[in-house]
Design an enzyme around this catalytic site. Structure first.
Site, PDB file in Angstrom:
ATOM      1  CB  CYS A   1      26.039 -23.377 -20.667  1.00 40.35           C
ATOM      2  SG  CYS A   1      27.833 -23.233 -20.655  1.00 40.35           S
TER       3      CYS A   1
ATOM      4  CB  ALA B   1      26.070 -15.658 -15.005  1.00 39.09           C
TER       5      ALA B   1
ATOM      6  NE  ARG C   1      29.147 -19.276 -27.362  1.00 46.39           N
ATOM      7  CZ  ARG C   1      30.130 -19.689 -26.562  1.00 46.39           C
ATOM      8  NH1 ARG C   1      30.741 -20.845 -26.806  1.00 46.39           N
ATOM      9  NH2 ARG C   1      30.513 -18.964 -25.523  1.00 46.39           N
TER      10      ARG C   1
ATOM     11  N   GLY D   1      42.593 -23.040 -25.201  1.00 44.28           N
ATOM     12  CA  GLY D   1      41.315 -22.427 -25.537  1.00 44.28           C
ATOM     13  C   GLY D   1      41.220 -21.017 -24.983  1.00 44.28           C
TER      14      GLY D   1
ATOM     15  CG  PHE E   1      18.024 -28.124 -10.914  1.00 45.03           C
ATOM     16  CD1 PHE E   1      18.379 -29.331 -11.479  1.00 45.03           C
ATOM     17  CD2 PHE E   1      17.316 -28.126  -9.726  1.00 45.03           C
ATOM     18  CE1 PHE E   1      18.026 -30.531 -10.883  1.00 45.03           C
ATOM     19  CE2 PHE E   1      16.957 -29.312  -9.123  1.00 45.03           C
ATOM     20  CZ  PHE E   1      17.309 -30.531  -9.691  1.00 45.03           C
ATOM     21  CG  LEU E   2      20.592 -22.224 -12.903  1.00 46.02           C
ATOM     22  CD1 LEU E   2      21.952 -21.649 -13.283  1.00 46.02           C
ATOM     23  CD2 LEU E   2      19.957 -21.383 -11.799  1.00 46.02           C
TER      24      LEU E   2
END
Length: 470
Positions: free
Chosen positions: A277, A165, A347, A10, A227-228
């Site tokens: 994500c 990130a 995305r 990938g 949580f974020l």
């Protein structure tokens, strides 16, 4: 096991940058990133580093130093698997769009295909590392496939979730808050864990490298993102209240962020979170909770997604109502399409869904983003409309309402309204006086990221509407 040869399956946003940094920091290890997408591999091998398929600050410099020395990008998947001591699986794990778990569960078909290919090819013992975001107990599935279909080869499966990130991925790799490695609590499992620890120890301290059992590692990834995202949805929920009570969400966020128990991070109100994500991982978590008969837990986490969708809808609705309840035939300029600054990743970008709402109401969407191509913007909208079941004819009609520019001033010329969808720094530096002169009046600016100088724009004559601004 002393690792001399790494293969990564990938070459996307996770595999490419992660392997580039490992190659840079471990010059004695040969690192080969493989992918069946020939165009993507060609882009990774492009002499002009500005054309790498992933845009990340600092990535080009890392690739320049390591590529051709001990970092290689290839479509020769089988030979790379055969030669590797350690194989990272970093393939896409999108949310399922069909069958059981549609709309929530992770689609693991690419991960399973990787496992079967590894089992078929491998002739010597290998360590398999889950790098893709996966649901809890996927390692067990991988282990079963590898053990049952292999050639008598011994495999150890580790979980090593990424916590990068986008936009700061290279710095996150160089200066990680933590690297998490999960494996079996057996002698061979501990040896495999240590092999991966030794790789990261080339540049990270022991306190930055955490080891757990494999299940805790897998769940920690989903939990971290949940949580974020929860913090973002929480402050966005309050932004709606701020707007009707004439409070200022930035002042509220600053006030609560000074509390050491809460902290200031991820309290920036916006048009909504995006990226590969957050939504995917929370939906996965919701599906797992329902699968294990925990409906109250599932409903709790699903509300984070519901609120995020509401924020995007609320932003679009505010544009329509401010423009006298009709945007039909009007030019709405989007500044930004990427889900956040310093990346070309789109995305789940808020821009996609805001555009959908406005196009449905007849608006013309004129887009400028410094890193996102016209082809990608059109593909994003087509994919969404296809998921929603629109016919090819209907999609072709709606595409005519989208216009993409290489120049921001062209995109802004004669606009009825401007919507800031990505927090690119350059947007703050534009000649807003010139922009105002060439806009229809009243000149509306909808700042979905609260990055513009409102006082300055108001003084020019703009009608500025920010998120959570009373």
């Amino acid at each position: 096991m002393k690792i001399k040869n790494i293969c990564c399956l990938g070459a996307g946003y996770v595999g490419g940058p992660t392997m580039s940094v490992i190659a840079l920091k471990c010059p004695e290890i040969k690192v080969t990133v493989v992918d069946l997408n020939e165009a993507r591999i060609a882009a990774w091998n492009e002499e002009n580093l500005d054309k790498l398929p992933v845009y990340e600050p600092g990535l080009a410099e890392v690739v320049r130093e390591a590529r051709g020395r001990n970092l290689f990008f290839s479509t020769e998947v089988e030979s790379a698997i055969d030669a590797a001591d350690m194989i990272f699986i970093a393939v896409n794990t999108p949310t399922k769009t069909y069958g059981e778990g549609k709309g929530m569960a992770a689609d693991l078909k690419f991960v399973e295909l990787c496992a079967r290919q590894i089992a078929r090819i491998a002739k010597n013992d290998k360590i398999i590392v889950e790098k893709s975001t996966l649901p809890v107990r996927t390692a067990e599935t991988l282990q079963t496939i590898l053990d049952r279909t292999g050639n008598g080869v011994k495999f150890e499966v580790l979980s090593n979730p990424e916590f990068l990130a986008e936009g700061t991925a290279i710095n996150d790799l160089f200066n990680a808050d933590r690297v998490l490695i999960g494996g079996k609590q057996t002698e061979s499992g501990q040896k495999a864990i240590q092999s991966l620890v030794d790789i990261y120890a080339h540049w990270l301290s022991p306190k930055q490298i955490l080891t757990t059992n494999v299940w805790s590692s897998e769940l920690s990834k989903l939990t971290a993102n949940a949580f974020l995202a929860q913090r973002i949805s929480s402050i966005n929920a309050l932004s709606a209240l701020c707007e009707v009570t004439e409070a200022d969400v930035d002042e509220v966020a600053n006030a609560i962020g000074t509390d050491s128990r809460i902290g200031p991070k991820f309290l920036k109100a916006s048009v909504g979170f995006g990226g590969s994500c957050f939504q995917k991982d929370i939906l996965n978590l919701v599906y797992l909770c329902r699968y294990f008969n925990l409906p109250e837990v599932a409903n709790y986490w699903e509300q984070v997604i519901i609120l995020n969708d509401y924020q995007k809808y609320r932003f679009a609705k505010n544009i329509i109502s401010s423009l006298f309840n009709t945007v039909s035939g009007k030019k709405i300029t989007f500044l930004g399409w990427a889900f956040k600054k310093d990346t070309n990743d789109t995305r789940e970008s808020a821009a996609i869904y805001v555009a959908e709402h406005l196009i449905e109401d007849g608006a013309e969407i004129h887009v400028y983003d410094p890193k996102v191509s016209e082809a990608k913007i059109i593909a994003d909208m087509c994919y969404l409309w296809e998921l929603n079941g629109l016919t090819e004819q209907k999609i072709a009609s709606k595409i005519k309402q989208i216009f993409v520019y290489q120049s921001p001033m062209e995109a802004l010329d004669q606009a009825h309204a401007i919507a800031v969808l990505t927090e690119w720094d350059e947007f703050k530096t534009y000649d807003w006086n010139a922009i105002y002169i060439n806009m229809y009046k009243p000149a509306f600016v909808f700042d979905g990221r609260n990055i513009l100088d409102v006082e300055k724009l108001n003084a020019i004559g703009f009608e500025v509407k920010g998120i959570g601004k009373g």
